[in-house]
Design an enzyme around this catalytic site. Structure first.
Site, short mmCIF file in Angstrom:
data_model
loop_
_atom_site.label_atom_id
_atom_site.label_comp_id
_atom_site.label_asym_id
_atom_site.label_seq_id
_atom_site.Cartn_x
_atom_site.Cartn_y
_atom_site.Cartn_z
N TYR A 145 -4.40 78.47 21.75
CA TYR A 145 -5.23 78.00 20.63
C TYR A 145 -5.66 79.16 19.74
O TYR A 145 -5.47 79.13 18.52
CB TYR A 145 -6.45 77.26 21.18
N GLY A 148 -2.62 80.78 18.16
CA GLY A 148 -1.98 79.79 17.28
C GLY A 148 -2.72 79.67 15.96
O GLY A 148 -2.11 79.65 14.88
#
Length: 324
Positions: A145, A148
């Site tokens: 996360y 990303g």
């Protein structure tokens, strides 16, 4: 005249509130979601509106539509959900950004990226300012996360520089309110559900790690100020969050008091890997450029959120009773 606006992740917690807000402003809204964490119940109030359209789609695949603006919200945002399939989480952030930026480039749309305070990692600077580059572990369980979203920001700014795309990047800090997923593992939803059920409230670590909680209405006000009231040359990133931080242990106490419950606060779980000890935004830039700051105090916001979860849990119990 209303605009044609695409909202990816539009059936999620924040996305559904955004869809309602945009419709109320007179826009045509295309809501796109693959329902991994989104829910059709969240957008039930929009379904009868002739200016609302719903499409099941995964943003890791290209999308060909004609729109004026894009709000790119698609990505699971809680650790429980984004760690369920970490490879897909990274794909959603990175491939999703590429596909939405490609669409924006083709139709010359202004595009908003819902980035996150997680780009700062476990911060060594407090409160976090936009110029801080972060302290992220690229190998840890949260990296799918964190990294990303960091890569998505890179893509947004490269498209801006290379293709002159109109971009707006908001770094979202902890946000709460009605329609949060009851099992998303976040402290607000966890504590409220446990308190309403009369269960012990479980703290990670000693409970003294701090968070700053922004009510959903304030968060959306910040987004709309960024998209609608700033010149194209102001791209962000800009922190959108509440600068008032409290220890999660105090949050638990406040929720038990609001619920008027008898839950005990217990320390039963170790702090998760790479979980930040402090998380609080510096919103100087938002105050200056957006003329924005949060208005809903924590007590008011928590009461509205407790009311939502109380109704949700009662309806779930009723449905379970009928099904027996």
């Amino acid at each position: 005249m209303g605009k044609r606006i695409l909202v990816t992740g539009g059936a999620g917690f924040l996305g559904s509130h955004l869809c309602e807000r945009l419709l109320a402003m007179g826009h045509d809204v295309l809501c796109v979601d693959n329902y991994f964490t989104g829910n059709k119940d969240n957008i039930a109030a929009c379904m009868g509106n002739p200016h609302f359209e719903l499409m099941r789609h995964d943003v890791t695949f290209p999308l060909y539509v004609e729109v004026d603006e894009i709000y790119n919200l698609a990505c699971p945002a809680s650790p429980i959900h984004y760690q369920h399939d970490p490879v897909q989480t990274t794909k959603t952030s990175v491939h999703g950004a590429i596909n939405m930026l490609g669409l924006a480039k083709r139709v010359r749309a202004k595009i908003f990226q819902s980035s996150t305070s997680e780009v700062y990692g476990d911060p060594t600077v407090h409160p976090q300012v936009e110029g801080y580059r972060g302290n992220v572990n690229p190998l840890g369980p949260r990296a799918c996360y964190d990294e990303g979203k960091r890569c998505a920001e890179t893509l947004f700014f490269d498209y801006h520089r290379q293709h002159k795309l109109r971009i707006k990047v908001a770094r979202i800090f902890n946000t709460y309110g009605p329609r949060m997923h009851p099992n998303d593992g976040r402290v607000v939803s966890n504590f409220i559900v446990q308190a309403l059920k009369g269960e012990d409230i479980t703290l990670y670590g000693d409970g003294m790690q701090t968070r700053a909680f922004c009510y959903v209405d304030d968060q959306l006000d910040g987004w709309l100020r960024l998209m609608d009231h700033t010149p194209d040359e102001f791209t962000g990133p800009v922190n959108i969050g509440n600068p008032v931080e409290i220890p999660v242990k105090e949050l638990a106490s406040r929720i038990v008091k609001i619920v008027n419950g008898k839950s005990k606060i217990v320390h039963t779980r170790p702090l998760p890997v790479d979980d930040p000890l402090q998380r609080c935004p510096d919103i100087t830039l938002a105050r200056k450029e957006l003329e924005w700051e949060p208005k809903v105090d924590l007590e008011t916001g928590l009461r509205k959120t407790v009311e939502y979860f109380d109704t949700l849990l009662k309806s779930n119990r009723a449905a379970a009773a009928i099904g027996r």
